[in-house]
Design a protein around this motif. Structure first.
Motif, PDB file in Angstrom:
ATOM      1  N   ASN A   4       1.159  -0.680   0.226  1.00 38.19           N
ATOM      2  CA  ASN A   4       0.082   0.329  -0.177  1.00 38.19           C
ATOM      3  C   ASN A   4       1.388   1.571  -0.071  1.00 38.19           C
ATOM      4  N   GLN A   5       1.801   1.169   0.202  1.00 43.77           N
ATOM      5  CA  GLN A   5       2.569   2.141   0.439  1.00 43.77           C
ATOM      6  C   GLN A   5       3.798   2.910  -0.885  1.00 43.77           C
ATOM      7  N   PRO A   6       3.502   3.968  -1.251  1.00 44.08           N
ATOM      8  CA  PRO A   6       3.478   4.291  -2.699  1.00 44.08           C
ATOM      9  C   PRO A   6       5.150   4.230  -3.025  1.00 44.08           C
ATOM     10  N   THR A   7       5.562   4.189  -4.272  1.00 44.44           N
ATOM     11  CA  THR A   7       6.541   4.266  -4.781  1.00 44.44           C
ATOM     12  C   THR A   7       7.642   5.287  -5.285  1.00 44.44           C
ATOM     13  N   ARG A   8       8.073   5.010  -5.343  1.00 41.95           N
ATOM     14  CA  ARG A   8       9.543   6.482  -5.315  1.00 41.95           C
ATOM     15  C   ARG A   8       8.672   7.080  -6.824  1.00 41.95           C
ATOM     16  N   GLU A   9       8.081   6.187  -7.903  1.00 42.53           N
ATOM     17  CA  GLU A   9       7.875   6.605  -8.953  1.00 42.53           C
ATOM     18  C   GLU A   9       6.390   7.432  -8.400  1.00 42.53           C
ATOM     19  N   ASP A  10       5.851   7.326  -7.623  1.00 39.73           N
ATOM     20  CA  ASP A  10       4.090   7.610  -7.156  1.00 39.73           C
ATOM     21  C   ASP A  10       4.115   9.064  -6.333  1.00 39.73           C
ATOM     22  N   LEU A  11       5.456   9.794  -6.325  1.00 37.04           N
ATOM     23  CA  LEU A  11       5.982  10.363  -5.318  1.00 37.04           C
ATOM     24  C   LEU A  11       7.105  11.801  -5.821  1.00 37.04           C
ATOM     25  N   ARG A  12       6.374  12.873  -6.078  1.00 37.67           N
ATOM     26  CA  ARG A  12       7.105  14.204  -6.595  1.00 37.67           C
ATOM     27  C   ARG A  12       7.551  15.377  -5.585  1.00 37.67           C
ATOM     28  N   THR A  13       8.358  16.251  -5.525  1.00 33.24           N
ATOM     29  CA  THR A  13       8.981  17.166  -4.539  1.00 33.24           C
ATOM     30  C   THR A  13       7.937  18.435  -3.943  1.00 33.24           C
ATOM     31  N   GLY A  14       7.117  18.258  -3.104  1.00 31.43           N
ATOM     32  CA  GLY A  14       6.075  19.535  -3.022  1.00 31.43           C
ATOM     33  C   GLY A  14       4.500  18.880  -2.220  1.00 31.43           C
ATOM     34  N   MET A  15       5.021  17.131  -3.079  1.00 27.50           N
ATOM     35  CA  MET A  15       3.174  16.792  -2.455  1.00 27.50           C
ATOM     36  C   MET A  15       3.136  16.066  -0.717  1.00 27.50           C
ATOM     37  N   THR A  16       2.189  16.495  -0.586  1.00 24.03           N
ATOM     38  CA  THR A  16       1.732  16.382   0.738  1.00 24.03           C
ATOM     39  C   THR A  16       1.885  14.921   1.298  1.00 24.03           C
TER      40      THR A  16
END
Length: 70
Positions: A4-16
Motif C-alpha cells: 500500500n505504500q507509494p513507490t518513488r515513482e508515485d512521489l514528487r517534491t511538494g507532494m503532501t
C-alpha cells in the motif's frame, strides 16, 4: 515494503504525504506526521520501510501514504 505504500515513482517534491518519523528519540511512539516533501533521502529499494523523505519542517521519515486532498 507494504504493497500500500507509494513507490518513488508515485512521489514528487511538494507532494503532501504522511510519514513515520525516523529522526526522533521517541519515533516508535509518535503518530504519523503530515507534510510536504522537500527532498528524497532514499528510494524504496534501499529502505525496507519505504521511501525516506525530508518534509518542509525538517522531519525525516518513511512515506506511509499520500495525504488525501483537503
Amino acid at each position: 515494503m507494504s504493497a500500500n505504500q507509494p513507490t518513488r515513482e508515485d512521489l514528487r517534491t511538494g507532494m503532501t504525504v504522511e510519514i513515520e518519523q525516523t529522526d526522533a528519540d521517541n519515533a516508535d511512539d509518535v503518530d504519523p506526521l503530515v507534510g510536504d516533501i522537500v527532498r528524497f533521502l532514499s528510494d524504496e529499494h534501499t529502505q525496507p520501510g519505504g521511501v525516506e523523505v525530508e518534509l518542509e519542517s525538517g522531519v525525516t521519515g518513511h512515506v506511509n501514504r499520500v495525504a488525501p486532498d483537503k
